[in-house]
Design a protein around this motif. Sequence first.
Motif, PDB file in Angstrom:
ATOM      1  N   LEU A   1      46.320  69.153  45.960  1.00  0.00           N
ATOM      2  CA  LEU A   1      47.327  69.148  47.024  1.00  0.00           C
ATOM      3  C   LEU A   1      48.343  68.054  46.713  1.00  0.00           C
ATOM      4  O   LEU A   1      47.991  67.000  46.203  1.00  0.00           O
ATOM      5  CB  LEU A   1      46.688  68.836  48.382  1.00  0.00           C
ATOM      6  N   TRP A   2      49.592  68.336  47.053  1.00  0.00           N
ATOM      7  CA  TRP A   2      50.656  67.350  46.924  1.00  0.00           C
ATOM      8  C   TRP A   2      51.021  66.897  48.332  1.00  0.00           C
ATOM      9  O   TRP A   2      51.413  67.722  49.168  1.00  0.00           O
ATOM     10  CB  TRP A   2      51.873  67.955  46.231  1.00  0.00           C
ATOM     11  N   ILE A   3      50.901  65.602  48.578  1.00  0.00           N
ATOM     12  CA  ILE A   3      51.196  65.041  49.890  1.00  0.00           C
ATOM     13  C   ILE A   3      52.461  64.196  49.755  1.00  0.00           C
ATOM     14  O   ILE A   3      52.489  63.227  48.997  1.00  0.00           O
ATOM     15  CB  ILE A   3      50.027  64.168  50.406  1.00  0.00           C
TER      16      ILE A   3
ATOM     17  N   ASP B   1      54.685  63.286  55.092  1.00  0.00           N
ATOM     18  CA  ASP B   1      53.494  63.871  55.699  1.00  0.00           C
ATOM     19  C   ASP B   1      52.602  62.869  56.437  1.00  0.00           C
ATOM     20  O   ASP B   1      51.622  63.259  57.047  1.00  0.00           O
ATOM     21  CB  ASP B   1      52.648  64.580  54.632  1.00  0.00           C
ATOM     22  N   PHE B   2      52.920  61.578  56.363  1.00  0.00           N
ATOM     23  CA  PHE B   2      52.072  60.581  57.028  1.00  0.00           C
ATOM     24  C   PHE B   2      52.913  59.442  57.580  1.00  0.00           C
ATOM     25  O   PHE B   2      53.922  59.066  57.001  1.00  0.00           O
ATOM     26  CB  PHE B   2      50.998  60.041  56.067  1.00  0.00           C
TER      27      PHE B   2
ATOM     28  N   VAL C   1      46.481  59.752  57.353  1.00  0.00           N
ATOM     29  CA  VAL C   1      45.876  59.778  56.017  1.00  0.00           C
ATOM     30  C   VAL C   1      44.420  60.223  56.101  1.00  0.00           C
ATOM     31  O   VAL C   1      43.957  61.028  55.282  1.00  0.00           O
ATOM     32  CB  VAL C   1      46.018  58.408  55.317  1.00  0.00           C
ATOM     33  N   VAL C   2      43.692  59.734  57.090  1.00  0.00           N
ATOM     34  CA  VAL C   2      42.302  60.164  57.288  1.00  0.00           C
ATOM     35  C   VAL C   2      42.256  61.681  57.456  1.00  0.00           C
ATOM     36  O   VAL C   2      41.463  62.370  56.803  1.00  0.00           O
ATOM     37  CB  VAL C   2      41.675  59.459  58.519  1.00  0.00           C
TER      38      VAL C   2
ATOM     39  N   ASP D   1      48.676  49.636  54.768  1.00  0.00           N
ATOM     40  CA  ASP D   1      48.960  49.965  53.369  1.00  0.00           C
ATOM     41  C   ASP D   1      48.579  51.427  53.115  1.00  0.00           C
ATOM     42  O   ASP D   1      47.400  51.749  52.961  1.00  0.00           O
ATOM     43  CB  ASP D   1      48.177  49.032  52.457  1.00  0.00           C
ATOM     44  N   PRO D   2      49.559  52.344  53.097  1.00  0.00           N
ATOM     45  CA  PRO D   2      49.240  53.760  52.903  1.00  0.00           C
ATOM     46  C   PRO D   2      48.494  54.081  51.609  1.00  0.00           C
ATOM     47  O   PRO D   2      47.591  54.919  51.617  1.00  0.00           O
ATOM     48  CB  PRO D   2      50.622  54.435  52.930  1.00  0.00           C
ATOM     49  N   LEU D   3      48.853  53.423  50.507  1.00  0.00           N
ATOM     50  CA  LEU D   3      48.170  53.729  49.252  1.00  0.00           C
ATOM     51  C   LEU D   3      46.718  53.262  49.296  1.00  0.00           C
ATOM     52  O   LEU D   3      45.813  53.986  48.870  1.00  0.00           O
ATOM     53  CB  LEU D   3      48.914  53.126  48.061  1.00  0.00           C
TER      54      LEU D   3
END
Length: 183
Positions: free
Chosen positions: A29-31, A35-36, A42-43, A95-97
């Motif tokens: 999947l490509w996010i 998308d967040f 993210v969860v 921190d999204p990553l």
Amino acid sequence: MKFRFTYFWVIWVAGLFFSPPAMPSARALWITRYDFKSSTDVVQIMENARFLGANRVFFQVRGNATVCYPSAIEPWAWELTGNSPETIGVDPGWDPLAAALAEAEKNGLELHAWLNVFPGWRGVVPAPPGTKQPWATHRSWFMIDHQGVLLRPTQSFYSFLSPGIPAVRSYLAKVFGEVVKRY
């Protein structure tokens, strides 16, 4: 003619007994950065990926010289904290990553940080000054046309950093190096 036939026969028979191991299938999947906006997003994304049978997630953390991780080089992506570039550089408080890496591991997913390389800015609203965003700080790094005219971004298209400029290549190496060192 006999030699060619014999050669074919040996290769064919060998293939029957010595075939290479099957590669695991990639169900990815490509996010995108759109998308967040929260760690809860993210969860949910990673749980959905697992539920759908994905085994890899390409998670966008750099769009147009703004990032979705704490950086000493580039500003925070405005998409995390607002609906327009006015919020570029605003720390979202998470921190999204790092969240994506943790959730991918929990869900048995292989995570790939997706960093767009050359897009530098998009939209008619300029990058706010003082944000460390290259469109605001280094216009000379951007592509020009055959007449030397700066290619300006539009509402639906990017302006691009020029890979022919040594300073751009050095800058990008630092951006990518920062991700490698931190994560």
